[in-house]
Design an enzyme around this catalytic site. Sequence first.
Site, PDB file in Angstrom:
ATOM      1  CD  GLU A 406      -3.136  -0.859   2.119  1.00 19.15           C
ATOM      2  OE1 GLU A 406      -2.870  -0.264   3.165  1.00 19.15           O
ATOM      3  OE2 GLU A 406      -4.271  -1.290   1.851  1.00 19.15           O
ATOM      4  CD  GLU A 478      -4.698  -5.988   2.924  1.00 16.08           C
ATOM      5  OE1 GLU A 478      -5.411  -5.257   3.637  1.00 16.08           O
ATOM      6  OE2 GLU A 478      -3.460  -5.909   2.881  1.00 16.08           O
TER       7      GLU A 478
HETATM    8  C1  GAL Z   1      -4.922  -2.682   4.842  1.00 18.69           C
HETATM    9  C2  GAL Z   1      -3.517  -3.130   5.228  1.00 18.69           C
HETATM   10  C3  GAL Z   1      -3.542  -4.273   6.210  1.00 18.69           C
HETATM   11  C4  GAL Z   1      -4.531  -4.028   7.292  1.00 18.69           C
HETATM   12  C5  GAL Z   1      -5.867  -3.821   6.672  1.00 18.69           C
HETATM   13  C6  GAL Z   1      -6.982  -3.675   7.661  1.00 18.69           C
HETATM   14  O1  GAL Z   1      -4.914  -1.394   4.372  1.00 18.69           O
HETATM   15  O2  GAL Z   1      -2.807  -3.519   4.099  1.00 18.69           O
HETATM   16  O3  GAL Z   1      -2.263  -4.500   6.735  1.00 18.69           O
HETATM   17  O4  GAL Z   1      -4.146  -2.900   7.998  1.00 18.69           O
HETATM   18  O5  GAL Z   1      -5.821  -2.654   5.876  1.00 18.69           O
HETATM   19  O6  GAL Z   1      -8.204  -3.775   7.013  1.00 18.69           O
END
Ligand code: GAL
Length: 829
Positions: A406, A478
């Site tokens: 990110e 994610e």
């Molecule tokens: C994302 C990040 C993860 C975690 C997640 C929580 O932005 O890559 O490590 O923090 O959010 O939803």
Amino acid sequence: MREILYLNNDWKYSDNFEDDMILPGYGDSTMEVVRIPHTVAVTPFNYFDDRIYQKVSCYRKSFNAEQSWKGKRIKLCFMGAAHEANVFFNGQLLGTHSSGYTSFSFDITDRIRFDGPNCLVVKLDSRESLNVPPFGFVVDYMTYGGIYRDVLIELTDKTYIEDSFVYTTVPAVYNASEDAKEIAPKAVGSFINAKIKISGDIKGCTLKHYLKRVSGVMPGGEKDEYENRVLMAETSANETNDFSYHTLPVCVWDVTNPALYDYEIELVKDEKIIDSKTERFGFRSARFVADGFYLNGRKLKIRGLNRHQSYPYVGYAMPSSMQVEDARILKEELGVNAVRCSHYPQSQDFINECDRIGLLVFMEFPGWQHIGDEAWKEQAIVNEKEMIIQYRNHPSIIIWGVRINESADDDEFYKKTNEVAHELDPSRQTGGVKASGKMHTFEDVYTYNDFSFEGTKNGCQKKKAVTPDMNKGYLVTEYNGHMYPTKSFDDENHRKEHAIRHVKVMDAIAGEHDIAGGFGWCMFDYNTHKDFGSGDRICYHGVMDMFRNPKMAAFAYGMQQDEENVLEISSSMDIGEHPAGIREDIWIFTNADSVKMYKNNLFIKEYKREDTPFKNLKHGPILVDDFVGDQLYENEKFSKGMADAVKRALNIAATSGMGKLGFRDYITGAKLLTLYKMSVKDVVDMYQKYIGDWGGKATSFKFEAIKDGKVVKTLVKETVSDVRLETIVSSEKLYEGRTYDVASIRIRAVDQNGNVLPYFNECVKAKTEGAIELIGPKTIPLRGGMAGLYVKTRRRQGSKGKLHLKLEASEKIKKDIEFTVMEGEGRNV
Ligand code: GAL
């Protein structure tokens, strides 16, 4: 010949470092004796400050070299030390390693002593102020310190195989549309490519290459050429050796038949084998293209979860068996076909198990959102190189993540990380996880965290809305996570919504033909920094809790596989749990063909697999929409039409409340009062009789999951009359081998029918005797009706260990578990 000796026992540890500690014996009396894996701080479960593991500590080990080591090359290896290790050997600095997530080694051949003990010291800095990834900004996970992976010595001849990389070229053996479950094992002639690096005096050396199949089923169960060790070729050795051979039919490595082969290399001089090395690998092709992901030619939708490598109390410090257990849970309990190692390389033991069970891996180098200065970036490149060189033989790894998770665009940096990856591994594609769409892309695959789903609307974005290049593959890395934090002790509606959100995103991704798949955030809850989480230093983002106990969302994943029968209902069926006593949607999570529902043993309805609204998933949750069944036709003197109308009204009232009754239902009510001459009390009694309500007679619900015409699982939801402790033990057999072993014990308070009691928050007291001891506190509360604990083996304390569990509030509720402790590596190989 090559030999590995583990150095995990009898370390001395100090919470601080003084320069004189590099000398043998200095401060011994104040140092603690520890074993590796070790954490610099045993943490509370939650509400703790990360400063407790941020320190400069000292590890010291004294050992004698055997006379038989003389004349050999001696390499000292650390598999993982977080985060900056200065290693001293016999008073001299060997070097510094500045990443907590990759292994490193030193050649100590010329420094080892044979006339007395050798003194190995590690000054370990686990402060987050270090100028190395992932530090420099904030990080949403704890970055625990410690020498938390094995330490070992490798002995070889002075002329030895330094490195070997094996990869394969496999033709597409399946059709694009073949179904994952039905595919049969396939064998095909393939290419095996090897890059072998030799060090030392190579004059007159020959390399022999052998191939051996170690797992997997050949089509038709036939024996194949490589079931026994087969000599592939013999060549004279150079410093760097590139080979490529065509093989006879070999069994391909796939998620359903993960066939593994050993590539054995022997270095021969004067007809004597002076070194040998074995690489375990698989024949497979894994490609992301514009319309998705292809494994061995078959289009496979990636359905995965993100994993951190942390555990309660001990942070990162868990031995092999617990790493292996996580891989098993992902594949067997959560039914996923892939895992993303967020956000750093994880234990080799974990990845070995992924190879063995057929779990695809997204592997990435350490980092979180922040890119530092030039020195920091240089370190990131070192980390990347180490990751690829150390992990590139694993068939389960299908993609390298070569962007800091990110982070912002940085063209020069990311051009470089991609070049490095392609140079060190021509066989794999690169990704790099992005938080926004349309970013600069030097990677082969656009890998994106799609957090667009907020409970309504679409489960995911379209590929074309995100990627700047439609010709490249696209993968969601994610989703969910912080969009809906959920505790196992949240109320039922919340836990259900969490589960359904995961289903909705999975279903949406499954419905997009050009999205390769998705990884949910995340496998289990994890301790985090103050900037994240619920204020108690936990991100409750897991589909499991920190002990790997399932939340409801775990069933949304678990039901996607077909090996184990899954049947779970989103409700305890207690209406008092819901505002105004309104049940709302009740979902059946199952992978069965159908589910029969009974009320007080009276059949109500059979729900079919096709009844799910989630049409893109093989198994989607099914909505319970009938509490009445055929009873009205049988018991009441209504016409068919009237019975239908009354049933409809009763079911609406049962699930959504009276407020949701429509005009049609009021007409039905009016007819009951006028045509059927019922009083208001009669109508209320009828509601009580068929639906049951506040203060009404207790109802027992039974659900039967049916597969191939047979009941494969039954679930009963009724008034709780008994509480039991249920335990799930990772293994009752433990091994004292390269180090201590650990078993996880997942504890659940269940009712007489085995249902977890989500609001049972009493404490469990644990006591051990014999060959095991507890990790963490002796008294633990159940959270959401569930808890966990870990026991570890004690060295030289016999072969029997006992764990006694007792509920603090009730002496009657207890359980004993017996462990056998054996010597050797056991399953931990
Ligand atoms: C994302 C990040 C993860 C975690 C997640 C929580 O932005 O890559 O490590 O923090 O959010 O939803």
